[in-house]
Design a protein around this motif. Structure first.
Motif, mmCIF file in Angstrom:
data_model
loop_
_atom_site.group_PDB
_atom_site.id
_atom_site.type_symbol
_atom_site.label_atom_id
_atom_site.label_comp_id
_atom_site.label_asym_id
_atom_site.label_seq_id
_atom_site.Cartn_x
_atom_site.Cartn_y
_atom_site.Cartn_z
ATOM 1 N N ARG A 120 68.042 -9.303 -6.309
ATOM 2 C CA ARG A 120 66.965 -10.193 -6.745
ATOM 3 C C ARG A 120 65.711 -9.962 -5.913
ATOM 4 O O ARG A 120 64.601 -9.883 -6.429
ATOM 5 N N MET A 121 65.892 -9.810 -4.596
ATOM 6 C CA MET A 121 64.748 -9.568 -3.722
ATOM 7 C C MET A 121 64.075 -8.240 -4.080
ATOM 8 O O MET A 121 62.852 -8.128 -4.077
ATOM 9 N N ALA A 122 64.877 -7.223 -4.402
ATOM 10 C CA ALA A 122 64.320 -5.927 -4.783
ATOM 11 C C ALA A 122 63.549 -6.029 -6.097
ATOM 12 O O ALA A 122 62.462 -5.457 -6.232
ATOM 13 N N GLN A 123 64.095 -6.765 -7.057
ATOM 14 C CA GLN A 123 63.380 -6.953 -8.323
ATOM 15 C C GLN A 123 62.065 -7.701 -8.085
ATOM 16 O O GLN A 123 61.045 -7.361 -8.692
ATOM 17 N N LEU A 124 62.078 -8.698 -7.211
ATOM 18 C CA LEU A 124 60.846 -9.430 -6.889
ATOM 19 C C LEU A 124 59.815 -8.507 -6.249
ATOM 20 O O LEU A 124 58.614 -8.614 -6.521
#
Length: 192
Positions: free
Chosen positions: A156-160
């Motif tokens: 999720r952090m990478a997608q953000l």
């Protein structure tokens, strides 16, 4: 597990940092620039995502609202599919799925393509993402988590991070208008 809360926080932080750094190395800057240009030209942007990927899509939707870019995102999957079925020439889609295997997102992607609308995928790039093979452009996320997991964390952090990079590239490509709108839309905070 006998880890202290402090050790758990450290492990989560290190996992997030590693994944974000790996994603930055994975991103194709030429593709990112083309996606930002496509976003600038798009009449409207339709976002598709389920679960934690939908939360990432919401982050992009909120950012695009700040610069007055027409954007559609629905929490209900049937509404997302209807949105895809109603796409018009000049629209674009951004599909979010870490695994690249979420059937609802794949269905929306296929529907957008039936309307000859370009689809940008935000998905992992380890060769297993069906979404990556379907999309016109891929903004890759480093593979960091197993498919069966307790909840999206580093992914999720990478997608953000990818969303932030796309948004920043988009604003840079339309700097005068975007900064004017951002200033115009500023909501002042006051102590009460």
């Amino acid at each position: 597990m006998d880890d202290s809360v402090e050790r758990i926080v450290g492990k989560v932080m290190k996992s997030n940092v590693r994944t974000i750094e790996a994603t930055a190395r994975t991103l194709d800057y030429t593709v990112l620039e083309r996606c930002a240009a496509r976003l600038k030209r798009a009449r409207a942007v339709n976002l598709f995502g389920i679960g934690a990927s939908r939360l990432v899509a919401h982050d992009l939707a909120q950012k695009l609202m700040r610069v007055d870019k027409e954007c559609h995102l629905y929490d209900d999957w049937h509404d997302q599919l209807l949105c895809a079925k109603n796409m018009h020439e000049g629209d674009m889609a951004i599909a979010f799925s870490y695994s690249g295997l979420t059937q609802e997102v794949l269905d929306c992607t296929a529907e957008a393509q039936r309307h000859n609308c370009p689809v940008v995928a935000v998905t992992k790039v380890d060769g297993s993402s069906k979404l990556a093979t379907m999309a016109d452009a891929v903004l890759g996320v480093a593979a960091s988590e197993p498919l069966v997991r307790s909840g999206a964390m580093a992914s999720r952090m990478a997608q953000l991070m990818v969303v932030d990079a796309l948004y920043a590239a988009y604003v840079a490509s339309d700097y005068e208008r975007a900064t004017h709108v951002i200033k115009q839309n500023y909501i002042e905070k006051q102590e009460r």
